[in-house]
Design a protein around this motif. Sequence first.
Motif, PDB file in Angstrom:
ATOM      1  N   TRP A 337       0.810  -1.220   0.000  1.00  9.31           N
ATOM      2  CA  TRP A 337       0.000   0.000   0.000  1.00  9.31           C
ATOM      3  C   TRP A 337       0.845   1.272   0.000  1.00  9.31           C
ATOM      4  O   TRP A 337       1.953   1.302   0.518  1.00  9.31           O
ATOM      5  N   GLN A 338       0.256   2.332  -0.553  1.00 15.90           N
ATOM      6  CA  GLN A 338       0.880   3.644  -0.501  1.00 15.90           C
ATOM      7  C   GLN A 338       0.927   4.136   0.947  1.00 15.90           C
ATOM      8  O   GLN A 338       0.190   3.668   1.813  1.00 15.90           O
ATOM      9  N   LYS A 340      -0.134   6.924   2.348  1.00 13.06           N
ATOM     10  CA  LYS A 340      -1.389   7.467   2.867  1.00 13.06           C
ATOM     11  C   LYS A 340      -2.453   6.382   3.034  1.00 13.06           C
ATOM     12  O   LYS A 340      -3.349   6.516   3.877  1.00 13.06           O
ATOM     13  N   GLU A 341      -2.347   5.303   2.252  1.00 11.61           N
ATOM     14  CA  GLU A 341      -3.304   4.203   2.390  1.00 11.61           C
ATOM     15  C   GLU A 341      -3.055   3.428   3.668  1.00 11.61           C
ATOM     16  O   GLU A 341      -3.995   2.927   4.292  1.00 11.61           O
ATOM     17  N   ASN A 344      -4.538   5.655   6.469  1.00 17.10           N
ATOM     18  CA  ASN A 344      -5.997   5.605   6.550  1.00 17.10           C
ATOM     19  C   ASN A 344      -6.548   4.696   5.456  1.00 17.10           C
ATOM     20  O   ASN A 344      -6.887   5.156   4.359  1.00 17.10           O
ATOM     21  N   PRO A 345      -6.666   3.408   5.741  1.00 17.10           N
ATOM     22  CA  PRO A 345      -7.131   2.466   4.724  1.00 17.10           C
ATOM     23  C   PRO A 345      -8.615   2.572   4.415  1.00 17.10           C
ATOM     24  O   PRO A 345      -9.107   1.901   3.514  1.00 17.10           O
ATOM     25  N   ASP A 348      -8.382   6.190   1.518  1.00 16.83           N
ATOM     26  CA  ASP A 348      -7.442   6.407   0.426  1.00 16.83           C
ATOM     27  C   ASP A 348      -7.350   5.277  -0.606  1.00 16.83           C
ATOM     28  O   ASP A 348      -7.187   5.556  -1.790  1.00 16.83           O
ATOM     29  N   PRO A 349      -7.425   4.008  -0.239  1.00 22.20           N
ATOM     30  CA  PRO A 349      -7.420   2.976  -1.279  1.00 22.20           C
ATOM     31  C   PRO A 349      -8.725   3.006  -2.073  1.00 22.20           C
ATOM     32  O   PRO A 349      -9.732   3.571  -1.632  1.00 22.20           O
ATOM     33  N   SER A 350      -8.723   2.368  -3.234  1.00 24.18           N
ATOM     34  CA  SER A 350      -9.970   2.225  -3.981  1.00 24.18           C
ATOM     35  C   SER A 350     -10.944   1.381  -3.168  1.00 24.18           C
ATOM     36  O   SER A 350     -10.545   0.624  -2.277  1.00 24.18           O
ATOM     37  N   ASP A 353     -10.170  -2.213  -2.945  1.00 23.62           N
ATOM     38  CA  ASP A 353      -8.955  -2.559  -2.196  1.00 23.62           C
ATOM     39  C   ASP A 353      -9.093  -2.336  -0.695  1.00 23.62           C
ATOM     40  O   ASP A 353      -8.261  -2.818   0.088  1.00 23.62           O
ATOM     41  N   GLN A 354     -10.098  -1.582  -0.286  1.00 23.56           N
ATOM     42  CA  GLN A 354     -10.202  -1.208   1.127  1.00 23.56           C
ATOM     43  C   GLN A 354     -10.260  -2.398   2.084  1.00 23.56           C
ATOM     44  O   GLN A 354      -9.582  -2.384   3.117  1.00 23.56           O
ATOM     45  N   ALA A 357      -6.769  -3.712   2.488  1.00 25.10           N
ATOM     46  CA  ALA A 357      -5.925  -2.715   3.133  1.00 25.10           C
ATOM     47  C   ALA A 357      -6.223  -2.623   4.627  1.00 25.10           C
ATOM     48  O   ALA A 357      -5.311  -2.547   5.463  1.00 25.10           O
TER      49      ALA A 357
END
Length: 374
Positions: A337-338, A340-341, A344-345, A348-350, A353-354, A357
Amino acid sequence: MVRTERVARRVFSRLNLALLLTGALAGCGGPMEPAPSAPEPEGTQAQALTYPSGSSQTVVSRRVVYRNGSGAYQAAAGFEHFRAAGALDIALHNIRIAEVDAPAVREALVLMSAGQKISSSGHSSGVTGQASNWDASCDSVSCPNVNLDGRSLAMKLRALGLFPSGKTYLSVVNDANFDHLFDSDTKQRIVNGFSNWLQAQVRPETRAIYLAGSSRGGCLMMRVAQALRANTALDGIDLYVSSFDGVCRNSQGELGTFDSKINNPVRPWGTFYGAWATNLTAQFPRRDRLHIFHVVGGQEVAPATGIRAFSGYAGSTPPSTGTNLDWGWYKQTWVKWQHKEIGNPYTDPSASDQPQAVAETIDAHLTWLDARLP
């Protein structure tokens, strides 16, 4: 009796969790995160359970140093340790902490920190639960009406009852102002302020301290942990630390980091995710009752800045590519994950993907913590 009651609470929480997962308690205990629709590819880490959300909470976040009616700086009641540590008032004025639960009896202390605010606005955090506009109501004294999301680590932990209900001190740091670019002396004074203040919350009955933070907040909590573990008066207290892509400044040797990059073994194709190496065994020479879990992605926080997370390593020299680590007292897992993801998962993820994440960040830490608590 206390231990028996606590075990009973945890068994009850796990039972409720199992029922929630099967749908038997649908509509109770807050909304759940959806489960992954397909198993992970072979070779990736196992996902944690999906824990139910807690209740959202509205709190007042106070400045540790505020401006009085005459415009002069003044230490806030209960936070005098920050000013006593000697950092400049202008830096301390931006540190804002919400005491969510402050019971007289404190068998456990919990402190969680968001990452560094890098713009004029606030930022959301999956650790503390604050929204991106959390600081919109701040004045020279405090920030009233800060809402903490029930899906956050703080609120999930509070609802699960892993620490004694009604006997756990819980605070969230909405802004630690632990600026990556501050000089080493200023950073040390801020660390001293946090560690001295937290130690003042310890009571004779305190048996556990849990620290958690993301990004710069992760580095801060690691450094506070160093200070706590160095104090022999706290040897009887278990110390648990969760770091979410914790970022320490390698050019200052912060947390022992140096200019040797360990590549992320699960980094997305075409990226250069990796983390600055640190010999954590040397950073924590006293490791009795110490438990650390670090989830690391290693994306550069801003392009061409060299600002990225830390990574522990085993052996005499860092490897070029990392692996997941488990030394008993220290656990580290790499994620794709990035930055920022990881912080806060939930936002920020799609959307697709949440669930994964969340499972590999917030819920992974809850699973780790639950497995280590007595």
